[in-house]
Design a protein around this motif. Structure first.
Motif, PDB file in Angstrom:
ATOM      1  N   GLY A  10       0.815  -1.213   0.000  1.00 51.42           N
ATOM      2  CA  GLY A  10       0.000   0.000   0.000  1.00 51.42           C
ATOM      3  C   GLY A  10       0.845   1.257   0.000  1.00 51.42           C
ATOM      4  O   GLY A  10       0.522   2.235  -0.688  1.00 51.42           O
ATOM      5  N   GLU A  13       2.049   1.787  -3.365  1.00 48.95           N
ATOM      6  CA  GLU A  13       0.961   2.279  -4.218  1.00 48.95           C
ATOM      7  C   GLU A  13       0.828   3.791  -4.075  1.00 48.95           C
ATOM      8  O   GLU A  13       0.622   4.501  -5.061  1.00 48.95           O
ATOM      9  CB  GLU A  13      -0.367   1.603  -3.886  1.00 48.95           C
ATOM     10  N   ALA A  17       1.252   6.477  -7.142  1.00 49.19           N
ATOM     11  CA  ALA A  17       0.148   7.391  -7.442  1.00 49.19           C
ATOM     12  C   ALA A  17       0.615   8.846  -7.380  1.00 49.19           C
ATOM     13  O   ALA A  17       0.316   9.649  -8.273  1.00 49.19           O
ATOM     14  CB  ALA A  17      -1.003   7.154  -6.473  1.00 49.19           C
ATOM     15  N   SER A  42       4.955  -2.559  -5.626  1.00 50.43           N
ATOM     16  CA  SER A  42       3.626  -2.611  -5.021  1.00 50.43           C
ATOM     17  C   SER A  42       2.877  -3.867  -5.440  1.00 50.43           C
ATOM     18  O   SER A  42       2.316  -4.590  -4.599  1.00 50.43           O
ATOM     19  CB  SER A  42       2.827  -1.359  -5.392  1.00 50.43           C
ATOM     20  N   TYR A  59      -7.158  -6.873  -1.475  1.00 51.09           N
ATOM     21  CA  TYR A  59      -7.262  -5.840  -2.505  1.00 51.09           C
ATOM     22  C   TYR A  59      -7.917  -4.582  -1.948  1.00 51.09           C
ATOM     23  O   TYR A  59      -7.468  -3.460  -2.212  1.00 51.09           O
ATOM     24  CB  TYR A  59      -8.047  -6.360  -3.714  1.00 51.09           C
ATOM     25  N   ALA A  60      -8.953  -4.745  -1.146  1.00 50.04           N
ATOM     26  CA  ALA A  60      -9.623  -3.586  -0.559  1.00 50.04           C
ATOM     27  C   ALA A  60      -8.699  -2.832   0.386  1.00 50.04           C
ATOM     28  O   ALA A  60      -8.669  -1.590   0.382  1.00 50.04           O
ATOM     29  CB  ALA A  60     -10.892  -4.032   0.169  1.00 50.04           C
ATOM     30  N   TRP A  62      -5.362  -2.867   0.311  1.00 49.77           N
ATOM     31  CA  TRP A  62      -4.295  -2.295  -0.530  1.00 49.77           C
ATOM     32  C   TRP A  62      -4.756  -0.996  -1.183  1.00 49.77           C
ATOM     33  O   TRP A  62      -4.070   0.019  -1.104  1.00 49.77           O
ATOM     34  CB  TRP A  62      -3.900  -3.336  -1.579  1.00 49.77           C
ATOM     35  N   THR A  63      -5.920  -1.034  -1.805  1.00 49.34           N
ATOM     36  CA  THR A  63      -6.411   0.185  -2.450  1.00 49.34           C
ATOM     37  C   THR A  63      -6.804   1.234  -1.421  1.00 49.34           C
ATOM     38  O   THR A  63      -6.652   2.434  -1.669  1.00 49.34           O
ATOM     39  CB  THR A  63      -7.601  -0.100  -3.388  1.00 49.34           C
ATOM     40  N   GLY A  64      -7.287   0.795  -0.258  1.00 48.66           N
ATOM     41  CA  GLY A  64      -7.639   1.743   0.795  1.00 48.66           C
ATOM     42  C   GLY A  64      -6.427   2.487   1.318  1.00 48.66           C
ATOM     43  O   GLY A  64      -6.454   3.716   1.494  1.00 48.66           O
ATOM     44  N   GLY A  66      -3.685   2.955  -0.311  1.00 53.47           N
ATOM     45  CA  GLY A  66      -3.278   3.835  -1.405  1.00 53.47           C
ATOM     46  C   GLY A  66      -4.162   5.062  -1.528  1.00 53.47           C
ATOM     47  O   GLY A  66      -3.679   6.176  -1.724  1.00 53.47           O
ATOM     48  N   THR A  67      -5.455   4.873  -1.378  1.00 50.11           N
ATOM     49  CA  THR A  67      -6.400   5.985  -1.501  1.00 50.11           C
ATOM     50  C   THR A  67      -6.208   6.999  -0.388  1.00 50.11           C
ATOM     51  O   THR A  67      -6.105   8.206  -0.638  1.00 50.11           O
ATOM     52  CB  THR A  67      -7.846   5.459  -1.483  1.00 50.11           C
ATOM     53  N   THR A  70      -2.665   8.654  -0.632  1.00 52.98           N
ATOM     54  CA  THR A  70      -2.578   9.563  -1.772  1.00 52.98           C
ATOM     55  C   THR A  70      -3.400  10.823  -1.532  1.00 52.98           C
ATOM     56  O   THR A  70      -2.952  11.932  -1.834  1.00 52.98           O
ATOM     57  CB  THR A  70      -3.040   8.845  -3.058  1.00 52.98           C
TER      58      THR A  70
END
Length: 104
Positions: A10, A13, A17, A42, A59-60, A62-64, A66-67, A70
């Protein structure tokens, strides 16, 4: 160990980004190389974490990570607005990440 790998995935990521902003459309070589390296690291770390974690949860999370990272760095480094609603939504994402971690 898988959660640690996922955490670092993360972070990388976030790196790629934010790095995209500094590549200036991939016209600056150093930021472009660093961004691509961050992407590869990543994804590699995510892949390793998926050996032990459920794909939906990993995945949730990891993207969380990153979100949230970022969005916060966008506020801090790039002068993006830090409105109350935006910060509240970021907090909701953090709560969701924590919930997925606890449920896994």
């Amino acid at each position: 160990m898988s959660w640690i790998l996922l955490f670092f995935a993360g972070l990388f990521e976030i790196g790629w980004a934010i790095g995209l902003k500094y590549t200036d459309g991939f016209s600056k070589p150093l930021p472009t190389v660093l961004t691509v390296v961050s992407m590869v690291v990543s994804l590699a770390l995510l892949g390793l974490a998926l050996k032990m974690l459920p794909v939906g949860t990993a995945y949730a999370v990891w993207t969380g990570i990153g979100t949230v990272g970022t969005a916060l760095l966008g506020i801090w480094l790039l002068g993006e607005p830090a409105t109350a609603i935006r910060l509240a939504c970021i907090a909701l994402i953090v709560c969701g990440i924590m919930g997925l971690k606890l449920a896994a």
